[in-house]
Write a protein that holds these residues in place. Sequence first.
Motif, PDB file in Angstrom:
ATOM      1  N   PHE A   1      14.806  38.899 -27.100  1.00  0.00           N
ATOM      2  CA  PHE A   1      14.617  37.940 -26.011  1.00  0.00           C
ATOM      3  C   PHE A   1      13.962  36.647 -26.495  1.00  0.00           C
ATOM      4  CE2 PHE A   1      15.557  41.489 -23.333  1.00  0.00           C
ATOM      5  CZ  PHE A   1      15.951  40.968 -22.117  1.00  0.00           C
ATOM      6  N   GLY A   2      13.567  36.588 -27.757  1.00  0.00           N
ATOM      7  CA  GLY A   2      12.888  35.401 -28.280  1.00  0.00           C
ATOM      8  C   GLY A   2      11.481  35.246 -27.766  1.00  0.00           C
ATOM      9  N   LEU A   3      10.795  36.388 -27.536  1.00  0.00           N
ATOM     10  CA  LEU A   3       9.461  36.353 -26.955  1.00  0.00           C
ATOM     11  C   LEU A   3       8.408  36.526 -28.031  1.00  0.00           C
ATOM     12  CD1 LEU A   3      10.109  38.663 -23.854  1.00  0.00           C
ATOM     13  CD2 LEU A   3      10.295  36.169 -23.985  1.00  0.00           C
ATOM     14  N   ASN A   4       7.264  35.893 -27.795  1.00  0.00           N
ATOM     15  CA  ASN A   4       6.089  36.094 -28.639  1.00  0.00           C
ATOM     16  C   ASN A   4       5.222  37.188 -28.002  1.00  0.00           C
ATOM     17  OD1 ASN A   4       6.672  33.913 -30.470  1.00  0.00           O
ATOM     18  ND2 ASN A   4       6.075  32.513 -28.819  1.00  0.00           N
ATOM     19  N   THR A   5       4.869  38.225 -28.787  1.00  0.00           N
ATOM     20  CA  THR A   5       4.079  39.354 -28.268  1.00  0.00           C
ATOM     21  C   THR A   5       2.720  39.390 -28.953  1.00  0.00           C
ATOM     22  OG1 THR A   5       5.109  40.835 -29.901  1.00  0.00           O
ATOM     23  CG2 THR A   5       6.112  40.709 -27.699  1.00  0.00           C
ATOM     24  N   PHE A   6       1.736  39.898 -28.196  1.00  0.00           N
ATOM     25  CA  PHE A   6       0.359  39.943 -28.692  1.00  0.00           C
ATOM     26  C   PHE A   6      -0.239  41.290 -28.301  1.00  0.00           C
ATOM     27  CE2 PHE A   6       1.559  35.837 -26.953  1.00  0.00           C
ATOM     28  CZ  PHE A   6       1.576  35.058 -28.102  1.00  0.00           C
ATOM     29  N   GLU A   7      -0.813  42.006 -29.309  1.00  0.00           N
ATOM     30  CA  GLU A   7      -1.479  43.279 -29.021  1.00  0.00           C
ATOM     31  C   GLU A   7      -2.877  42.996 -28.504  1.00  0.00           C
ATOM     32  OE1 GLU A   7      -1.389  46.394 -31.785  1.00  0.00           O
ATOM     33  OE2 GLU A   7       0.701  46.099 -32.357  1.00  0.00           O
ATOM     34  N   LEU A   8      -3.238  43.699 -27.447  1.00  0.00           N
ATOM     35  CA  LEU A   8      -4.545  43.490 -26.851  1.00  0.00           C
ATOM     36  C   LEU A   8      -5.631  44.181 -27.687  1.00  0.00           C
ATOM     37  CD1 LEU A   8      -3.682  43.998 -23.076  1.00  0.00           C
ATOM     38  CD2 LEU A   8      -3.583  41.920 -24.458  1.00  0.00           C
ATOM     39  N   ALA A   9      -6.810  43.594 -27.646  1.00  0.00           N
ATOM     40  CA  ALA A   9      -7.951  44.161 -28.413  1.00  0.00           C
ATOM     41  C   ALA A   9      -8.367  45.502 -27.817  1.00  0.00           C
ATOM     42  CB  ALA A   9      -9.116  43.177 -28.392  1.00  0.00           C
ATOM     43  N   ASP A  10      -9.114  46.264 -28.610  1.00  0.00           N
ATOM     44  CA  ASP A  10      -9.478  47.608 -28.180  1.00  0.00           C
ATOM     45  C   ASP A  10     -10.751  47.639 -27.350  1.00  0.00           C
ATOM     46  OD1 ASP A  10     -11.185  46.892 -30.153  1.00  0.00           O
ATOM     47  OD2 ASP A  10     -10.837  48.643 -31.436  1.00  0.00           O
ATOM     48  N   SER A  11     -11.346  46.461 -27.089  1.00  0.00           N
ATOM     49  CA  SER A  11     -12.542  46.421 -26.235  1.00  0.00           C
ATOM     50  C   SER A  11     -12.624  45.072 -25.567  1.00  0.00           C
ATOM     51  CB  SER A  11     -13.806  46.683 -27.063  1.00  0.00           C
ATOM     52  OG  SER A  11     -14.043  45.611 -27.962  1.00  0.00           O
ATOM     53  N   ARG A  12     -13.406  45.031 -24.507  1.00  0.00           N
ATOM     54  CA  ARG A  12     -13.552  43.774 -23.776  1.00  0.00           C
ATOM     55  C   ARG A  12     -14.263  42.726 -24.630  1.00  0.00           C
ATOM     56  NH1 ARG A  12     -12.701  43.161 -18.654  1.00  0.00           N
ATOM     57  NH2 ARG A  12     -12.821  45.412 -18.302  1.00  0.00           N
TER      58      ARG A  12
END
Length: 855
Positions: A268-279
């Motif tokens: 889809f031509g999207l940029n993805t970002f993994e969320l951090a493991d804590s706030r």
Amino acid sequence: MGLLRSQEMGYYNLVMPVESGWTILNELGKLNTIQFIDANARESVFNRPFANYIKRCDECERILRYLDHQRETFRLPRFTCEDYEIFLQELSKWINNQARDPQNFLESVEDDLVETERNLKSTLQAYDQLQRDYQVALEEDSALRKASKIMQEQNIPFGSGPSREAQYAINTDTYMGSGGGMSDTPSGSTFSLTNIAGVIPVSESLRLKKMIFRATRGKTLVIVDDETESMPDYKEGEKIEKAVFMIIFRSGLHDVIRKKVLQICNAFGLNTFELADSRHHMQNRLAEVDRFLVEQQNVIDSTRRNQIEDILKRFSSKVCGVSLIEMYSLFVLKEKTIYHTLNKFQTSGSIFHGYCWVPKQREAETRRTLQGLIRQQGEVYGQLQEMSHPPGKPPTFFHLNEFTSVYQEIVDTYGVPSYQEANPAVFTAVTFPFLFGVMYGDVGHAGLLTLFAIWLCLSNRKTMMKGMLAPAYRVRYLLLMMGFFGTYCGFIYNDFLSLPMTLFSTCYPNAEPGEVVFKENDCVYPFGLDWRWYQAKNELSYFNSFKMKLAVILGVIHMTGGVILKGLNSLHFRKSLDFFFEFIPQLIFLVGLFGYMDFLIFYKWTRDWDHRTYGDEPPSIIATMMNVGLKGGSIPDHQPMWGNGGGQTDLQLMLALIAVLCVPLMLLPKPLILNRRNKKFYHGEVDPELQLRILDFQEGLPSPTSLDGGDSAHQGHASSTQSSTGEEHDQETFGQLMIHQLIETIEFVLGAISNTASYLRLWALSLAHAQLAKVFFEKALLVGIEAGNFFMVFCGFTIFACATFGVLMTMDVMECFLHALRLHWVEFQNKFFKADGYLFEPMSFKTSLQTKTVS
């Protein structure tokens, strides 16, 4: 020779050394006096001597288009040229002040453009990368903030990546729903989660959710935020609506689901970002992204301002009164014109031979220019040698101004006059607006058209040529003449917006509205038609009769003028066959029948039919003319025009016989005489000088023979470009000559009748205009006035004004214009106009720069 016949042309050979070619053409291009013939017409454009120079100019133009596109992208100004003659003078001065030789200045421009393009492309590549990085960071900032908000609202715990060992106990029924999510995991068990966020166009969000659901067999949760945000998309070049999405799935040993999800997002031509493991880590990452966005924006602004715009601003700066990019564009086009013209020259050793046409009136000016170059630069040499036998028909050239150019364009749209053929534009300048006025005659409407044209004539040229009224400004004098004659005919018709004008006392003072009117004895209305006719019961029949007869009179006069011009052409080109066996019988035929019909109209107008001796009613002209053609001129219903009818019958019988005799006179003699001459010509029964005279006589063109000096190459060019040769005449058999003349004769005889009937459109259009104006006034404005209601008057006037402007001031003007155009192209010009010429198109820097094409 003025506007009636084109300027006399001379055929010349411009002889000059190869090294002087650029210098001489650089001066001749400013004169607009010389048209070169392509002596290398059979050569491919890629094999000509200066093909490489033209390729270089094309490459420079490509770079300039690229730079101009970037200038528009960064919204920098471009100062264009308004006066090309002044620009050419300033350009010459500016180039002469440069260190490089003017002839080689193209190399400096080429080097500058190539270096600028290379620097700009490398800078733009870095600039685009900065923008892409900024967009990724902007999406990450939006994705992290919205995802954090979603996780907080829905109480979703922070997951762990594939390398983390953090364990979270969650109830799958709470977040996945019964029957979905982590299908085989019992409630209350613990496992690792991976949270991926990104930004997607709103239109693609549903498709993404479906594809991920199918690819992972329902083992993922895709959440798309309801709030959308307008974000820049540098692929599309504009802002689009995007939404934040978040994908939650179970981490495994081999991360099969993670790979599938990332592949789909990449598709889809999207940029993805993994969320951090804590706030805490999430907040730190957001702070880093915010700092990066600020720094990146500063770098982008600095790159744009200090690098890209500095490069482009140099091309927006003024040089010679225009932007540098405009100056380079015009200069390259000028150089391209020179080399394009040099490719038409023949090369003999180190000498150029350029065969060309020059108007006789401009020959002295051209020679003075060449002599001036010799005095200024001793090594430059160019000589203009007149040739005795041109290779074909000369081009057509008229001296035009802003008034005559419009009418000449009307004629040229139909066809260009042949060399020194009578130019219809001379007569079109008067007859075209007059016939328009006959159809459009109304003091009110034509007066508005006149005022509009006067406003155009008094307006500032530079301002008008840049606005939406530029097309109307170019034809302002035509509109002025059309409005003037329309107003004049409106006074003749005594018509002002469908209302009569009581300028003078009526000749029918005792007549009541709606009654048949009778004129008082010896009363003559001073000008135009008596206004009392608009109140008479027989109004429509009276105006129909008057306008129909007027249309026939004007049509016969117009066509007779065309036939007379044919005779003048025959005398000018010394075509005795055309004069004696076409012009004279055609003129007799037209005047004898249709001129006699006009005579009957005038005679009927001038007679007092209330006190006539023979007959009870005035005779019918239509019935009289039908009897001339069908019954040998007999008087219909024993109603003669004058006397007892005996003299009228004899006259009409004589005219019918003369008209019949004119038909074989137009048909037979010319092909018989031409056939006999052709036999003598091709059997060598005449001496060579007479043969040339016969060719000249038949075609009205200079005879193409071998040129002085025996230039074989030029002889080949002459034979390839001439329009008529002896071989063509050899193929014209007697049958072909006869068929051609038969077609000409039938076309004239039948056309004399049909063309005369065609002029009745003058009556029809005039009647339609008057009746439309009357309907608009009575049904829109008069109703409100009679009611005495202000609101009805206001609404009625609005409808009346809109209908008048939309129908009578626009559509009817165009309709009358087109009908006047047809009367000139078909009924008038087909009597004499061959339209087989071609325009004189000299080498002209000014024309090339104006049209942005090589001339």
